[in-house]
Scaffold this motif. Structure first.
Motif, mmCIF file in Angstrom:
data_model
loop_
_atom_site.group_PDB
_atom_site.id
_atom_site.type_symbol
_atom_site.label_atom_id
_atom_site.label_comp_id
_atom_site.label_asym_id
_atom_site.label_seq_id
_atom_site.Cartn_x
_atom_site.Cartn_y
_atom_site.Cartn_z
ATOM 1 N N ALA A 140 0.856 -1.191 0.000
ATOM 2 C CA ALA A 140 0.000 0.000 0.000
ATOM 3 C C ALA A 140 0.889 1.237 0.000
ATOM 4 C CB ALA A 140 -0.917 0.005 1.217
ATOM 5 N N ALA A 141 0.738 2.077 -1.018
ATOM 6 C CA ALA A 141 1.579 3.263 -1.178
ATOM 7 C C ALA A 141 0.738 4.532 -1.070
ATOM 8 C CB ALA A 141 2.295 3.217 -2.522
ATOM 9 N N PHE A 142 1.261 5.508 -0.330
ATOM 10 C CA PHE A 142 0.564 6.770 -0.092
ATOM 11 C C PHE A 142 1.536 7.915 -0.326
ATOM 12 C CE2 PHE A 142 -0.978 3.451 2.652
ATOM 13 C CZ PHE A 142 -2.346 3.504 2.482
ATOM 14 N N GLY A 143 1.058 8.978 -0.961
ATOM 15 C CA GLY A 143 1.929 10.125 -1.156
ATOM 16 C C GLY A 143 1.466 11.018 -2.287
ATOM 17 N N CYS A 144 2.404 11.797 -2.784
ATOM 18 C CA CYS A 144 2.116 12.767 -3.838
ATOM 19 C C CYS A 144 2.471 12.180 -5.207
ATOM 20 C CB CYS A 144 2.859 14.071 -3.558
ATOM 21 S SG CYS A 144 4.649 13.896 -3.487
ATOM 22 N N SER A 145 2.874 13.025 -6.117
ATOM 23 C CA SER A 145 3.116 12.604 -7.498
ATOM 24 C C SER A 145 4.255 11.592 -7.638
ATOM 25 C CB SER A 145 3.407 13.824 -8.377
ATOM 26 O OG SER A 145 4.526 14.534 -7.880
ATOM 27 N N PHE A 146 5.232 11.638 -6.755
ATOM 28 C CA PHE A 146 6.345 10.684 -6.846
ATOM 29 C C PHE A 146 5.860 9.264 -6.576
ATOM 30 C CE2 PHE A 146 8.601 14.665 -5.890
ATOM 31 C CZ PHE A 146 9.446 14.693 -6.993
ATOM 32 N N ILE A 147 4.989 9.103 -5.592
ATOM 33 C CA ILE A 147 4.428 7.785 -5.292
ATOM 34 C C ILE A 147 3.500 7.348 -6.422
ATOM 35 C CG2 ILE A 147 2.902 6.527 -3.701
ATOM 36 C CD1 ILE A 147 5.718 7.012 -2.591
ATOM 37 N N TYR A 148 2.763 8.287 -6.977
ATOM 38 C CA TYR A 148 1.863 7.985 -8.100
ATOM 39 C C TYR A 148 2.640 7.548 -9.343
ATOM 40 C CZ TYR A 148 -1.679 8.726 -11.704
ATOM 41 O OH TYR A 148 -2.535 8.573 -12.766
ATOM 42 N N GLY A 149 3.850 8.053 -9.501
ATOM 43 C CA GLY A 149 4.677 7.722 -10.657
ATOM 44 C C GLY A 149 4.540 8.711 -11.796
ATOM 45 N N SER A 150 4.211 9.951 -11.479
ATOM 46 C CA SER A 150 3.921 10.963 -12.506
ATOM 47 C C SER A 150 5.057 11.215 -13.484
ATOM 48 C CB SER A 150 3.558 12.295 -11.843
ATOM 49 O OG SER A 150 2.313 12.201 -11.234
ATOM 50 N N ALA A 151 6.284 11.226 -13.032
ATOM 51 C CA ALA A 151 7.407 11.612 -13.893
ATOM 52 C C ALA A 151 8.039 10.435 -14.627
ATOM 53 C CB ALA A 151 8.457 12.333 -13.068
ATOM 54 N N ILE A 152 7.397 9.291 -14.605
ATOM 55 C CA ILE A 152 7.976 8.121 -15.265
ATOM 56 C C ILE A 152 7.451 8.064 -16.698
ATOM 57 C CG2 ILE A 152 8.236 5.622 -15.215
ATOM 58 C CD1 ILE A 152 7.735 5.781 -12.184
ATOM 59 N N GLU A 153 8.342 8.380 -17.639
ATOM 60 C CA GLU A 153 7.988 8.424 -19.059
ATOM 61 C C GLU A 153 9.067 7.743 -19.887
ATOM 62 O OE1 GLU A 153 7.880 12.626 -19.713
ATOM 63 O OE2 GLU A 153 5.812 12.807 -19.006
ATOM 64 N N ASP A 154 8.686 7.293 -21.075
ATOM 65 C CA ASP A 154 9.695 6.763 -21.983
ATOM 66 C C ASP A 154 10.279 7.916 -22.798
ATOM 67 O OD1 ASP A 154 7.821 7.320 -23.968
ATOM 68 O OD2 ASP A 154 7.414 5.233 -24.438
ATOM 69 N N LYS A 155 11.159 7.615 -23.733
ATOM 70 C CA LYS A 155 11.831 8.675 -24.495
ATOM 71 C C LYS A 155 10.876 9.481 -25.366
ATOM 72 C CE LYS A 155 13.028 5.545 -28.204
ATOM 73 N NZ LYS A 155 13.996 5.067 -29.131
ATOM 74 N N ASP A 156 9.693 8.917 -25.674
ATOM 75 C CA ASP A 156 8.688 9.632 -26.464
ATOM 76 C C ASP A 156 7.654 10.338 -25.599
ATOM 77 O OD1 ASP A 156 9.837 8.760 -28.899
ATOM 78 O OD2 ASP A 156 8.809 6.821 -28.690
ATOM 79 N N LYS A 157 7.925 10.435 -24.305
ATOM 80 C CA LYS A 157 7.061 11.117 -23.333
ATOM 81 C C LYS A 157 5.741 10.379 -23.084
ATOM 82 C CE LYS A 157 9.879 14.577 -22.772
ATOM 83 N NZ LYS A 157 10.717 14.644 -21.619
ATOM 84 N N ASN A 158 5.717 9.074 -23.307
ATOM 85 C CA ASN A 158 4.539 8.278 -22.970
ATOM 86 C C ASN A 158 4.575 7.946 -21.482
ATOM 87 O OD1 ASN A 158 3.517 8.033 -25.671
ATOM 88 N ND2 ASN A 158 5.169 6.592 -26.063
ATOM 89 N N PHE A 159 3.439 8.112 -20.810
ATOM 90 C CA PHE A 159 3.341 7.897 -19.372
ATOM 91 C C PHE A 159 3.450 6.406 -19.051
ATOM 92 C CE2 PHE A 159 0.406 7.377 -15.624
ATOM 93 C CZ PHE A 159 1.290 7.881 -14.696
ATOM 94 N N LEU A 160 4.413 6.040 -18.196
ATOM 95 C CA LEU A 160 4.641 4.646 -17.814
ATOM 96 C C LEU A 160 4.519 4.430 -16.304
ATOM 97 C CD1 LEU A 160 7.772 3.901 -20.029
ATOM 98 C CD2 LEU A 160 5.397 3.337 -20.527
ATOM 99 N N GLY A 161 4.015 5.417 -15.589
ATOM 100 C CA GLY A 161 3.954 5.367 -14.134
ATOM 101 C C GLY A 161 3.337 4.118 -13.542
ATOM 102 N N PRO A 162 2.132 3.711 -13.966
ATOM 103 C CA PRO A 162 1.516 2.533 -13.342
ATOM 104 C C PRO A 162 2.321 1.248 -13.508
ATOM 105 C CG PRO A 162 -0.124 3.803 -14.515
ATOM 106 C CD PRO A 162 1.215 4.403 -14.852
#
Length: 83
Positions: free
Chosen positions: A7-29
């Motif tokens: 169970a994870a709780f927090g802001c955008s870092f926990i959500y995975g907001s900044a995790i993208e591939d080189k083409d800027k596709n969202f890969l957070g989940p």
């Protein structure tokens, strides 16, 4: 100790907001820390991270999780936002 979920709780870092591939596709989940740990330990993932969430809201989310959950032994990841 045997855990029954991650169970994870927090802001955008926990959500995975900044995790993208080189083409800027969202890969957070797929690549956020809680998902990687859940996959490694073969446990369900419960991610309550939200972009822009402040510490008060993070603590309220944790409280609500424990009031409403059926999990008996969750492994917690808590990421607090800045002061």
């Amino acid at each position: 100790m045997k855990y029954d979920c991650i169970a994870a709780f927090g802001c955008s870092f926990i959500y995975g907001s900044a995790i993208e591939d080189k083409d800027k596709n969202f890969l957070g989940p797929k690549y956020r820390a809680s998902k990687l740990l859940a996959d490694h330990f073969n446990l369900p993932e419960e991610n309550y991270g939200q972009p822009g969430l402040g510490n008060e809201s993070i603590f309220r989310t944790i409280y609500n999780f424990f009031m409403d959950t059926d999990y008996k032994n969750p492994f917690l990841i808590i990421g607090l936002s800045g002061i």
